[in-house]
Design a protein around this motif. Structure first.
Motif, PDB file in Angstrom:
ATOM      1  N   ILE A 177     -10.893   0.719   7.313  1.00 20.64           N
ATOM      2  CA  ILE A 177      -9.922   0.025   6.246  1.00 20.64           C
ATOM      3  C   ILE A 177     -10.923  -0.853   5.592  1.00 20.64           C
ATOM      4  O   ILE A 177     -11.454  -1.873   5.796  1.00 20.64           O
ATOM      5  CB  ILE A 177      -9.010  -0.869   7.115  1.00 20.64           C
ATOM      6  N   ILE A 178     -10.926  -0.357   4.210  1.00 17.33           N
ATOM      7  CA  ILE A 178     -11.923  -1.049   3.111  1.00 17.33           C
ATOM      8  C   ILE A 178     -10.726  -2.328   2.463  1.00 17.33           C
ATOM      9  O   ILE A 178     -11.456  -3.493   2.466  1.00 17.33           O
ATOM     10  CB  ILE A 178     -12.215  -0.189   2.113  1.00 17.33           C
ATOM     11  N   LYS A 179      -9.599  -2.095   2.118  1.00 22.07           N
ATOM     12  CA  LYS A 179      -8.698  -2.941   1.734  1.00 22.07           C
ATOM     13  C   LYS A 179      -7.263  -2.611   2.396  1.00 22.07           C
ATOM     14  O   LYS A 179      -6.771  -1.742   2.272  1.00 22.07           O
ATOM     15  CB  LYS A 179      -8.727  -2.859   0.201  1.00 22.07           C
ATOM     16  N   GLU A 180      -6.710  -3.762   2.744  1.00 19.49           N
ATOM     17  CA  GLU A 180      -5.480  -3.661   3.619  1.00 19.49           C
ATOM     18  C   GLU A 180      -4.335  -3.942   2.469  1.00 19.49           C
ATOM     19  O   GLU A 180      -3.018  -3.448   2.948  1.00 19.49           O
ATOM     20  CB  GLU A 180      -5.297  -4.763   4.582  1.00 19.49           C
ATOM     21  N   GLY A 181      -4.476  -4.114   1.193  1.00 20.11           N
ATOM     22  CA  GLY A 181      -3.292  -3.982   0.420  1.00 20.11           C
ATOM     23  C   GLY A 181      -2.330  -5.023   0.761  1.00 20.11           C
ATOM     24  O   GLY A 181      -2.426  -6.112   1.272  1.00 20.11           O
TER      25      GLY A 181
END
Length: 424
Positions: free
Chosen positions: A66-70
């Motif tokens: 997961i790079i960005k979880e939003g």
């Protein structure tokens, strides 16, 4: 680069995938990894990535970070059948199972959670594995999940969907993005590339497979489904390319099963793995149930005798035109040998045959355009039954050359393959 780590490979970049219109694929400049980004401003609510290469005993595990979880962290991973609904999270529909980052929920053919694991956040990895030969019964497997490399929850018994288990990733809120770490071979006890029952020999022999169960150190295989349908079949494509030196191989039928439809032939390296030998472009096959020759078509032509238990079927290639297999890499853009071999020391992998990368990996469609056969070298593919030549077909050699291919399509079909030496 094709190779993602010491054990993982980017099968999305090699074989392609289908993205919903609100998901964009991009390459991470630092690592060279394939990444996926979600944008709610486009299309449907849920964005999905469906990879075209099904899970197999050769590559039974994939992982993402997961790079960005939003906004909501609604990221899911799982496996599903070929008819998976691209507007749902993995596990919500029939023939699918998934693990969701937001609440740690597991889903299995229902939008109602079937258990819970740990939640996942930015920087965490999520993985999916399929244990094909787990004692779950013919046509069944155990699916399991990981967080940061550790198995979470209990493995779940799941019937193998027609045409196999396909990797699926889903995202559902703005700002979510993930890095695809790649596919590898590993067991549930966290030991990468340590499937003792197969050993190193499995990946020494086979390049790709679907719907088969290997034994006898990879030299024998049987159908691993329970669907007596033309839509499903077991196929294995050998790692060794057909060359002037290695141009003939055989299989022996240990059991003809319900339909006695064992098949042998040659195919291009990226042949559709859910198609029987000869049914699709880039392959020629001899089928034991009807004795017919299949050349890039689902309609066969009468050629030889039918085959049953104890019979030996053979396939060979005679080169009509000059052909240099070492120069024929498939696209003219062979991936760097350094990317594969120098970093693979101590790790057996079927990928060290230097697969060519697709020039536009993120726009690959389900239907691959026909290859331009103009000026391609010709060859004669011939077949034998119990050592006697029974027929042949002249065809062109596809980009990247031919590989041996075998098929089993009904319960009980069981064969032993002799690929070495490929001469005769």
């Amino acid at each position: 680069a094709l190779k993602m780590s010491a054990e993982s490979f980017d099968l999305y970049r090699v074989y392609g995938g289908r993205l919903s219109n609100n998901v964009t694929a991009f390459t991470d400049e630092r690592s060279g990894s394939t990444c996926f980004r979600y944008s709610q401003s486009k299309g449907t609510t849920i964005g999905t990535v469906f990879m075209f290469e099904p899970m197999s005993p050769l590559f039974n595990y994939f992982e993402l970070e997961i790079i960005k979880e939003g906004r909501k962290r609604t990221i899911g991973v799982g496996v599903a059948g070929s008819t998976y609904n691209a507007t749902s999270q993995p596990g919500w529909g029939e023939n699918s199972i998934g693990y969701n980052a937001e609440d740690g929920d597991f889903f299995h053919e229902s939008s109602v959670p079937r258990g819970k694991g740990p939640k996942c956040n930015t920087g965490d990895t999520m993985g999916v594995g399929v244990e094909f030969h787990s004692g779950s019964g013919v046509g069944y497997a155990r699916v399991w999940f990981t967080r940061n490399g550790e198995v979470v929850g209990e493995p779940r018994r799941m019937k193998r969907p027609v045409q196999g288990f396909y990797p699926v990733v889903a995202m559902q809120s703005d700002g979510e993005s993930v890095r695809y770490i790649g596919h590898s071979r590993r067991s549930m006890n966290d030991q990468v590339d340590n499937l003792v029952e197969y050993g190193q020999s499995l990946s020494d022999i086979w390049m790709r497979c679907n719907g088969v169960c290997f034994y006898n150190r990879g030299r024998s295989l049987k159908y691993d489904g329970n669907e007596p349908l033309r839509d499903d079949c077991g196929v294995a494509i050998a790692k060794q390319r057909v060359t002037h030196k290695n141009h003939y191989f055989e299989l022996t039928i240990n059991s003809g099963g319900e339909r006695k439809a064992v098949a042998i032939g040659v195919a291009k390296w990226n042949y559709p793995i859910c198609q029987y030998p000869g049914w699709a472009e880039g392959a020629v096959g001899y089928h034991g149930d009807d004795g017919n020759l299949y050349c890039e078509s689902g309609s066969g032509q009468p050629m030889g005798p039918t085959c049953d238990k104890g019979d030996t079927m053979g396939c060979g290639v005679e080169f009509v035109d000059p052909y240099d297999s070492e120069e024929d890499d498939g696209t003219g853009e062979r991936c760097s040998a350094a990317d594969i071999t120098s970093s693979a020391e101590g790790h057996s992998s079927v990928m060290d045959v230097r697969f060519p990368l697709r020039k536009a990996p993120h726009t690959h469609n389900v239907a691959t355009p026909p290859e331009d056969k103009k000026d391609r070298p010709r060859c004669i593919v011939y077949f034998t039954m119990n050592g006697e030549r029974v027929g042949e077909s002249e065809t062109v050699i596809p980009l990247g050359g031919f590989h041996p291919i075998v098929g089993v399509i009904s319960c009980g079909e069981n064969i032993t393959v002799n690929l070495k030496p490929l001469s005769g």
